[in-house]
Design a protein around this motif. Structure first.
Motif, PDB file in Angstrom:
ATOM      1  N   ASN A  24       0.827  -1.301   0.063  1.00  0.00           N
ATOM      2  CA  ASN A  24      -0.136  -0.199  -0.064  1.00  0.00           C
ATOM      3  C   ASN A  24       0.892   1.060   0.018  1.00  0.00           C
ATOM      4  O   ASN A  24       0.610   2.195  -0.630  1.00  0.00           O
ATOM      5  CB  ASN A  24      -1.049   0.129   1.240  1.00  0.00           C
ATOM      6  CG  ASN A  24      -1.934   1.115   1.470  1.00  0.00           C
ATOM      7  OD1 ASN A  24      -2.481   1.345   0.171  1.00  0.00           O
ATOM      8  ND2 ASN A  24      -1.671   1.924   1.998  1.00  0.00           N
TER       9      ASN A  24
ATOM     10  N   ASN B 191       1.093   4.161  -3.028  1.00  0.00           N
ATOM     11  CA  ASN B 191       1.020   5.611  -2.925  1.00  0.00           C
ATOM     12  C   ASN B 191       2.083   6.309  -3.206  1.00  0.00           C
ATOM     13  O   ASN B 191       1.965   7.337  -3.698  1.00  0.00           O
ATOM     14  CB  ASN B 191       0.493   5.768  -1.392  1.00  0.00           C
ATOM     15  CG  ASN B 191      -0.718   5.509  -1.077  1.00  0.00           C
ATOM     16  OD1 ASN B 191      -1.652   5.625  -1.958  1.00  0.00           O
ATOM     17  ND2 ASN B 191      -1.067   4.747   0.204  1.00  0.00           N
TER      18      ASN B 191
ATOM     19  N   LYS C 293       2.491   6.915  -6.890  1.00  0.00           N
ATOM     20  CA  LYS C 293       1.349   7.786  -7.551  1.00  0.00           C
ATOM     21  C   LYS C 293       2.166   8.997  -7.269  1.00  0.00           C
ATOM     22  O   LYS C 293       1.937  10.230  -8.354  1.00  0.00           O
ATOM     23  CB  LYS C 293       0.122   7.620  -6.621  1.00  0.00           C
ATOM     24  CG  LYS C 293      -0.559   6.399  -6.843  1.00  0.00           C
ATOM     25  CD  LYS C 293      -1.990   6.433  -6.157  1.00  0.00           C
ATOM     26  CE  LYS C 293      -2.611   5.079  -6.314  1.00  0.00           C
ATOM     27  NZ  LYS C 293      -3.983   5.031  -5.411  1.00  0.00           N
TER      28      LYS C 293
ATOM     29  N   TYR D 138       5.231  11.573   0.865  1.00  0.00           N
ATOM     30  CA  TYR D 138       4.200  10.922   1.429  1.00  0.00           C
ATOM     31  C   TYR D 138       4.715  10.369   3.015  1.00  0.00           C
ATOM     32  O   TYR D 138       3.534  10.185   3.686  1.00  0.00           O
ATOM     33  CB  TYR D 138       4.425   9.618   0.637  1.00  0.00           C
ATOM     34  CG  TYR D 138       3.592   8.211   1.270  1.00  0.00           C
ATOM     35  CD1 TYR D 138       2.157   8.226   1.056  1.00  0.00           C
ATOM     36  CD2 TYR D 138       4.005   7.136   1.677  1.00  0.00           C
ATOM     37  CE1 TYR D 138       1.584   7.416   1.622  1.00  0.00           C
ATOM     38  CE2 TYR D 138       3.213   5.984   2.063  1.00  0.00           C
ATOM     39  CZ  TYR D 138       1.877   6.318   1.840  1.00  0.00           C
ATOM     40  OH  TYR D 138       1.061   5.199   2.478  1.00  0.00           O
TER      41      TYR D 138
END
Length: 309
Positions: free
Chosen positions: A166, A170, A173, A229
Motif C-alpha cells: 500500500n 501511494n 502515485k 508521502y
C-alpha cells in the motif's frame, strides 16, 4: 576534478569542500561510528554518540574543514581496506572507483538474496545484469561518478521494492505526479512511458533508461515523492513509533529530508549485514552524501517544490 590518479581524495576532495562544516561533522560521525551512529534505535551506543558530538562541538578545538575532510577520507579508505591485508594491495583498492565497484558487487549480491526471498525474478535478473555490467571498469574519477549513481539507485530501488504494498503504491502515485509536472515544465512527452508499470516490474534503473532524464533529476523526484508521502503520514500519525523517531531525529540535521533518506536506505538490513571484513555501514552512507553534494540535489528538490500544480 583532479587529473591525477583516481584515489578517493582526488575524486571527492573538491566535492567535500563545497559542503558546510555542519554537514562535514555529520559525515565524520558516520565515518567513525557507522551503523552505531545511524541507528538511533540502538540504545547501546548512545554514550559513544554523545562523546563524539561533544568532541566535534567543543569550541576551543573546533575542527576546520581541511581536517574534517582529511579525516573523512582516511576513515572511508580504512573502512574498505581494514582487515583485508596484503590481498587488497594488488587489487587497486586504494582507488575510489575500485572501492565503489566492490560496493556494487556486495549490494547486488545481498539484494539478489532478498529478491529470491520475494520470488522477484525480474529484480534478480536486473541485479545480475548490473553486476556483470560493472565487473570490468575503467579506474577513473569519471567512472566513479557513474558508480555513485548506481549505488544510490540500488538503495532507493531496494527501499521501494521492500515497502508494504500500500505504501509503495501511494509513493508511486506521488512519483508519477511529480514526473508529470516536471515533464510539463520541460516539454517532455511521457505519453508512451508507463511509469507505474516500469517502476513495479523494472525498478528505478529501468525507469531512468525509459525516461532519458539526467539521473539526479529522477533521484530528486523520487526522494521528494517519498518525503511528501511519509511527511503526510507523519502528520497523520500513520507511521510506527520507530519510524517516527528516525524522521524526527534526521529532519533536524543539516540535510533535512535528504538526511532522512540517507539514514533510511543506509540502515536497510542488507547494508547492516555487509560489515565484515569491509565496513560498508561506514562507507556506503557517505557515498550517498557525496552523490547528493556532487549533484546539488537540495537545489533540485527546491525547484521541484516550486512547480505549478
Amino acid at each position: 576534478m583532479s587529473q591525477k590518479g583516481p584515489t578517493l581524495k582526488n575524486c571527492v576532495w573538491d566535492i567535500l569542500k563545497s559542503a558546510d562544516e555542519e554537514t562535514l561533522k555529520e559525515m565524520l560521525a558516520i565515518s567513525e561510528l557507522g551503523k552505531k551512529y545511524l541507528d538511533i534505535r540502538d540504545e547501546k551506543y548512545k554514550e559513544e554518540k554523545r562523546n563524539l558530538h561533544s568532541m566535534l562541538n567543543f569550541n576551543t578545538t573546533k575542527p576546520i574543514k581541511y581536517d574534517l575532510i582529511k579525516t573523512i577520507i582516511e576513515n572511508m579508505n580504512e573502512a574498505m581496506t581494514e582487515g583485508m591485508g596484503i590481498v587488497d594491495k594488488f587489487r587497486n583498492m586504494d582507488k575510489y572507483p575500485k572501492q565503489l565497484q566492490e560496493c556494487v558487487k556486495a549490494l547486488t549480491l545481498a539484494l539478489e538474496r532478498k529478491a529470491k526471498d520475494l520470488k522477484d525474478e525480474e529484480w534478480k535478473r536486473s541485479l545480475r545484469k548490473i553486476r556483470e555490467e560493472y565487473k570490468n571498469i575503467e579506474l577513473t574519477c569519471e567512472q566513479s561518478i557513474k558508480l555513485e549513481e548506481i549505488i544510490v539507485d540500488l538503495l532507493l530501488d531496494a527501499y521501494l521494492r521492500t515497502m508494504p504494498k500500500n505504501d509503495r503504491e501511494n509513493i508511486v502515485k506521488q512519483i508519477i505526479a511529480n514526473l508529470q509536472k516536471y515533464a510539463s515544465m520541460e516539454n517532455i512527452d511521457l505519453s508512451k512511458v508507463n511509469v507505474g508499470y516500469i517502476l513495479t516490474h523494472g525498478g528505478l534503473i529501468a525507469l531512468r533508461q525509459a525516461l532519458g532524464f539526467k539521473f539526479h533529476i529522477l533521484t530528486a523526484i523520487v526522494i521528494n515523492s517519498i518525503w511528501n508521502y511519509t511527511g503526510a503520514l507523519l502528520a497523520g500519525s500513520g507511521l510506527s513509533l520507530a519510524v517516527n523517531a528516525i524522521i524526527q531525529r534526521v529532519v533536524a540535521t543539516v540535510l533535512g529530508p535528504l538526511g532522512w533518506i540517507i539514514v533510511i536506505i543506509s540502515t536497510l538490513a542488507l547494508v547492516s549485514k555487509l560489515l565484515n571484513p569491509r565496513e560498508y555501514d561506514k562507507y556506503i552512507p557517505l557515498v550517498v552524501y557525496i552523490y547528493i553534494l556532487r549533484h546539488n540535489i537540495h537545489k533540485t528538490i527546491e525547484t521541484l517544490k516550486d512547480l505549478p500544480e
